[in-house]
Design a protein around this motif. Structure first.
Motif, PDB file in Angstrom:
ATOM      1  N   ILE A 171       1.802-118.380  46.003  1.00 30.38           N
ATOM      2  CA  ILE A 171       1.488-118.661  44.604  1.00 30.38           C
ATOM      3  C   ILE A 171       2.354-117.756  43.744  1.00 30.38           C
ATOM      4  O   ILE A 171       2.359-116.536  43.926  1.00 30.38           O
ATOM      5  CB  ILE A 171      -0.001-118.422  44.311  1.00 30.38           C
ATOM      6  N   CYS A 172       3.093-118.350  42.844  1.00 32.00           N
ATOM      7  CA  CYS A 172       4.053-117.585  42.043  1.00 32.00           C
ATOM      8  C   CYS A 172       3.493-117.263  40.659  1.00 32.00           C
ATOM      9  O   CYS A 172       2.914-118.126  39.999  1.00 32.00           O
ATOM     10  CB  CYS A 172       5.350-118.365  41.873  1.00 32.00           C
ATOM     11  N   LEU A 173       3.695-116.029  40.246  1.00 37.27           N
ATOM     12  CA  LEU A 173       3.433-115.615  38.875  1.00 37.27           C
ATOM     13  C   LEU A 173       4.740-115.096  38.322  1.00 37.27           C
ATOM     14  O   LEU A 173       5.264-114.084  38.787  1.00 37.27           O
ATOM     15  CB  LEU A 173       2.364-114.523  38.820  1.00 37.27           C
ATOM     16  N   ASN A 174       5.296-115.807  37.355  1.00 39.60           N
ATOM     17  CA  ASN A 174       6.601-115.466  36.797  1.00 39.60           C
ATOM     18  C   ASN A 174       6.404-114.661  35.510  1.00 39.60           C
ATOM     19  O   ASN A 174       5.992-115.212  34.494  1.00 39.60           O
ATOM     20  CB  ASN A 174       7.395-116.745  36.520  1.00 39.60           C
ATOM     21  N   LEU A 175       6.716-113.382  35.567  1.00 43.24           N
ATOM     22  CA  LEU A 175       6.548-112.545  34.380  1.00 43.24           C
ATOM     23  C   LEU A 175       7.550-112.909  33.284  1.00 43.24           C
ATOM     24  O   LEU A 175       7.410-112.458  32.149  1.00 43.24           O
ATOM     25  CB  LEU A 175       6.694-111.068  34.753  1.00 43.24           C
ATOM     26  N   GLY A 176       8.551-113.716  33.627  1.00 46.83           N
ATOM     27  CA  GLY A 176       9.515-114.127  32.615  1.00 46.83           C
ATOM     28  C   GLY A 176       8.940-115.048  31.572  1.00 46.83           C
ATOM     29  O   GLY A 176       9.368-115.046  30.426  1.00 46.83           O
ATOM     30  N   ASN A 177       7.966-115.882  31.935  1.00 46.61           N
ATOM     31  CA  ASN A 177       7.402-116.777  30.920  1.00 46.61           C
ATOM     32  C   ASN A 177       5.927-117.118  31.133  1.00 46.61           C
ATOM     33  O   ASN A 177       5.268-117.575  30.207  1.00 46.61           O
ATOM     34  CB  ASN A 177       8.200-118.095  30.837  1.00 46.61           C
ATOM     35  N   ASP A 178       5.388-116.881  32.328  1.00 47.09           N
ATOM     36  CA  ASP A 178       4.006-117.291  32.586  1.00 47.09           C
ATOM     37  C   ASP A 178       3.011-116.594  31.668  1.00 47.09           C
ATOM     38  O   ASP A 178       2.043-117.210  31.206  1.00 47.09           O
ATOM     39  CB  ASP A 178       3.636-117.020  34.041  1.00 47.09           C
ATOM     40  N   LEU A 179       3.224-115.309  31.403  1.00 46.83           N
ATOM     41  CA  LEU A 179       2.286-114.582  30.548  1.00 46.83           C
ATOM     42  C   LEU A 179       2.270-115.172  29.142  1.00 46.83           C
ATOM     43  O   LEU A 179       1.208-115.355  28.536  1.00 46.83           O
ATOM     44  CB  LEU A 179       2.654-113.101  30.503  1.00 46.83           C
ATOM     45  N   ASP A 180       3.463-115.462  28.604  1.00 48.10           N
ATOM     46  CA  ASP A 180       3.542-116.072  27.276  1.00 48.10           C
ATOM     47  C   ASP A 180       2.856-117.431  27.263  1.00 48.10           C
ATOM     48  O   ASP A 180       2.108-117.764  26.337  1.00 48.10           O
ATOM     49  CB  ASP A 180       5.001-116.238  26.853  1.00 48.10           C
ATOM     50  N   GLU A 181       3.123-118.237  28.297  1.00 51.37           N
ATOM     51  CA  GLU A 181       2.601-119.595  28.320  1.00 51.37           C
ATOM     52  C   GLU A 181       1.083-119.620  28.499  1.00 51.37           C
ATOM     53  O   GLU A 181       0.394-120.481  27.933  1.00 51.37           O
ATOM     54  CB  GLU A 181       3.294-120.399  29.425  1.00 51.37           C
ATOM     55  N   MET A 182       0.555-118.668  29.267  1.00 55.54           N
ATOM     56  CA  MET A 182      -0.897-118.615  29.438  1.00 55.54           C
ATOM     57  C   MET A 182      -1.593-118.327  28.113  1.00 55.54           C
ATOM     58  O   MET A 182      -2.707-118.789  27.871  1.00 55.54           O
ATOM     59  CB  MET A 182      -1.269-117.542  30.466  1.00 55.54           C
ATOM     60  N   PHE A 183      -0.920-117.575  27.247  1.00 54.33           N
ATOM     61  CA  PHE A 183      -1.534-117.199  25.975  1.00 54.33           C
ATOM     62  C   PHE A 183      -1.240-118.200  24.864  1.00 54.33           C
ATOM     63  O   PHE A 183      -2.117-118.566  24.090  1.00 54.33           O
ATOM     64  CB  PHE A 183      -1.049-115.815  25.549  1.00 54.33           C
ATOM     65  N   PHE A 184       0.025-118.663  24.779  1.00 57.82           N
ATOM     66  CA  PHE A 184       0.437-119.483  23.642  1.00 57.82           C
ATOM     67  C   PHE A 184       0.311-120.988  23.877  1.00 57.82           C
ATOM     68  O   PHE A 184      -0.047-121.733  22.975  1.00 57.82           O
ATOM     69  CB  PHE A 184       1.905-119.189  23.284  1.00 57.82           C
ATOM     70  N   GLY A 224       9.432-122.174  18.234  1.00 59.59           N
ATOM     71  CA  GLY A 224      10.309-121.189  17.640  1.00 59.59           C
ATOM     72  C   GLY A 224       9.714-119.807  17.539  1.00 59.59           C
ATOM     73  O   GLY A 224      10.435-118.834  17.364  1.00 59.59           O
ATOM     74  N   TYR A 225       8.380-119.700  17.652  1.00 59.32           N
ATOM     75  CA  TYR A 225       7.761-118.394  17.582  1.00 59.32           C
ATOM     76  C   TYR A 225       7.821-117.674  18.920  1.00 59.32           C
ATOM     77  O   TYR A 225       7.309-116.565  19.059  1.00 59.32           O
ATOM     78  CB  TYR A 225       6.300-118.523  17.134  1.00 59.32           C
ATOM     79  N   LEU A 226       8.409-118.294  19.947  1.00 55.67           N
ATOM     80  CA  LEU A 226       8.545-117.667  21.252  1.00 55.67           C
ATOM     81  C   LEU A 226      10.015-117.352  21.522  1.00 55.67           C
ATOM     82  O   LEU A 226      10.734-118.174  22.072  1.00 55.67           O
ATOM     83  CB  LEU A 226       8.010-118.595  22.347  1.00 55.67           C
ATOM     84  N   PRO A 227      10.488-116.184  21.136  1.00 55.93           N
ATOM     85  CA  PRO A 227      11.890-115.844  21.413  1.00 55.93           C
ATOM     86  C   PRO A 227      12.166-115.859  22.907  1.00 55.93           C
ATOM     87  O   PRO A 227      11.392-115.307  23.692  1.00 55.93           O
ATOM     88  CB  PRO A 227      12.017-114.416  20.842  1.00 55.93           C
ATOM     89  N   PRO A 228      13.240-116.492  23.345  1.00 62.35           N
ATOM     90  CA  PRO A 228      13.525-116.622  24.778  1.00 62.35           C
ATOM     91  C   PRO A 228      13.661-115.257  25.443  1.00 62.35           C
ATOM     92  O   PRO A 228      14.363-114.374  24.963  1.00 62.35           O
ATOM     93  CB  PRO A 228      14.855-117.381  24.815  1.00 62.35           C
ATOM     94  N   GLY A 229      12.959-115.089  26.551  1.00 66.89           N
ATOM     95  CA  GLY A 229      13.139-113.896  27.353  1.00 66.89           C
ATOM     96  C   GLY A 229      12.510-112.633  26.818  1.00 66.89           C
ATOM     97  O   GLY A 229      12.581-111.585  27.451  1.00 66.89           O
ATOM     98  N   ALA A 230      11.888-112.667  25.647  1.00 64.39           N
ATOM     99  CA  ALA A 230      11.413-111.444  25.014  1.00 64.39           C
ATOM    100  C   ALA A 230       9.953-111.132  25.292  1.00 64.39           C
ATOM    101  O   ALA A 230       9.478-110.076  24.928  1.00 64.39           O
ATOM    102  CB  ALA A 230      11.626-111.522  23.505  1.00 64.39           C
ATOM    103  N   PRO A 232       7.064-112.208  23.851  1.00 66.15           N
ATOM    104  CA  PRO A 232       6.419-111.795  22.595  1.00 66.15           C
ATOM    105  C   PRO A 232       4.933-111.503  22.733  1.00 66.15           C
ATOM    106  O   PRO A 232       4.378-110.762  21.934  1.00 66.15           O
ATOM    107  CB  PRO A 232       6.655-112.978  21.655  1.00 66.15           C
ATOM    108  N   VAL A 233       4.295-112.067  23.783  1.00 69.99           N
ATOM    109  CA  VAL A 233       2.871-111.810  23.961  1.00 69.99           C
ATOM    110  C   VAL A 233       2.612-110.324  24.167  1.00 69.99           C
ATOM    111  O   VAL A 233       1.542-109.802  23.826  1.00 69.99           O
ATOM    112  CB  VAL A 233       2.311-112.641  25.132  1.00 69.99           C
TER     113      VAL A 233
END
Length: 371
Positions: A171-184, A224-230, A232-233
């Motif tokens: 089971i993969c958890l990608n810190l690159g975007n999963d955290l942002d996507e779970m929240f936003f 647009g409120y999610l800067p790529p790779g940053a 933001p969460v």
């Protein structure tokens, strides 16, 4: 109106209806011919290949791979690679005939899928090659997927294959975007109009893929409120809220694990953000920012973002280990390499060498757990 005039109009009605019918049929034929011409031009331009990976969605809008899909895909500035899926939408190695049920199952996002590369180069395939006779499959749901959104797929898969027991589940958890996507993301999912037709076209029509790419270029970053790779969460939330997000990530992984088939061993793979591996990797996102000032403001946050991600990663790993999972964290292994040798410069995904490093990290975690 006289009776003769009324009768005359009634007599002319069938003719007018006939004319309308003829015009409607002519219009349908013209539009069909135009659609076929555009489809033919797209297929000719791409020489029978597809410019992107199509996807479908479940009842609530979570993306999945289409079942029994075969195509050669080539991204801009990339090499062609073959995609084959089975009846459940799992990416598989065999493109001819029905694949048997996998004994290694990887559930995750585009990094797990092996974005832009043949199946043989993925870390799932590399693991299978170290376990002779073990068929493997990797799941991808395109367009950004975190563990929570994969839960419905896993539940459906388990229901269709009762009693299945895997050798290895990842089971993969990608810190690159999963955290942002779970929240936003969950609050922003909207089902498209004419969902069935649009998804059928995305799977079967090359022109539809060209149209989708063009629309995304014109529209720009839809979120647009999610800067790529940053991530933001990490800055949207305070310290206590970030702790809650880490706990929510652990809970989501546990739910996904419970929904998927059972396995002899279950590994949670925590994939680092690329700037965790090398801070300079954030520079490649410059083209996604509308102004230099906006990019600079996020670049200045990278050191703090790395510290916050590392703390969150350790917290998640500790909680999962305590719950009995094998946890693989390839960040330190990947950091030993020049990032240009392990990351694809166009797609920001790990390349074949990066996938080999990840496979070795998973095997090391399994070996350590067995000691």
């Amino acid at each position: 109106m006289t009776a003769s005039m009324a009768q005359s109009r009634l007599n002319g009605l069938p003719r007018r209806m006939k004319d309308y019918g003829v015009n409607l049929i002519a219009m349908v034929l013209i539009l069909s011919a135009m659609a076929l011409a555009l489809e033919g031009l797209s297929r000719l331009f791409h020489l029978g290949k597809r410019p992107m990976v199509p996807f479908i969605t479940d009842q609530v809008g979570n993306p999945r791979m289409p079942p029994r899909f075969q195509a050669t895909v080539v991204f801009a500035n990339g090499a062609p690679f073959r995609i084959c899926t089975d009846g459940d939408g799992l990416r598989i190695a065999q493109c001819d005939g029905d694949a048997g049920p996998p004994q290694i199952l990887t559930i995750g996002d585009s990094q797990a899928f092996g974005w832009g590369m043949p199946f043989s180069a993925t870390f799932t395939s590399r693991l299978a090659s170290r376990l002779p006779g073990t068929p493997a499959a990797g799941l991808m749901a395109v367009a950004g997927t975190e563990p929570e959104s994969l839960n419905s797929w896993a539940a459906d898969y388990r229901a269709k294959h009762p009693g299945m027991r895997l050798k290895l589940k990842i089971i993969c958890l990608n810190l690159g975007n999963d955290l942002d996507e779970m929240f936003f993301t969950p609050a922003n999912i909207t089902l498209p109009r004419f969902k069935a037709i649009r998804e059928w076209l995305s799977v079967h029509s090359v022109f539809m893929l060209d149209f989708t790419i063009l629309k995304s270029i014109v529209a720009g970053n839809e979120m647009g409120y999610l800067p790529p790779g940053a991530n933001p969460v990490l800055f949207t939330l305070d310290q206590d809220e970030r702790r809650v997000l880490a706990e929510a990530s652990v809970a989501a992984i546990k739910r996904l694990n419970a929904s998927a088939p059972a396995a002899e061993k279950t590994v949670v793979l925590i994939l680092p953000n690329d700037y965790q591996v090398a801070p300079s990797e954030f520079l490649k996102y410059r083209r996604f920012y509308p102004s230099a000032e906006q990019f600079d403001s996020w670049e200045k946050r990278i050191p703090e973002s790395r510290r916050r991600l590392d703390r969150m990663q350790q917290s998640i790993a500790a909680a999962l280990t305590k719950s009995g999972f094998i946890v693989a964290m390839p960040e330190s292994d990947l950091a030993r390499f020049d990032p240009k040798t392990i990351l694809d410069r166009a797609s920001h995904h790990y390349n074949a060498l990066g996938n080999q490093v990840i496979a070795d990290s998973i095997l090391k975690a399994i070996s350590h757990a067995q000691q």
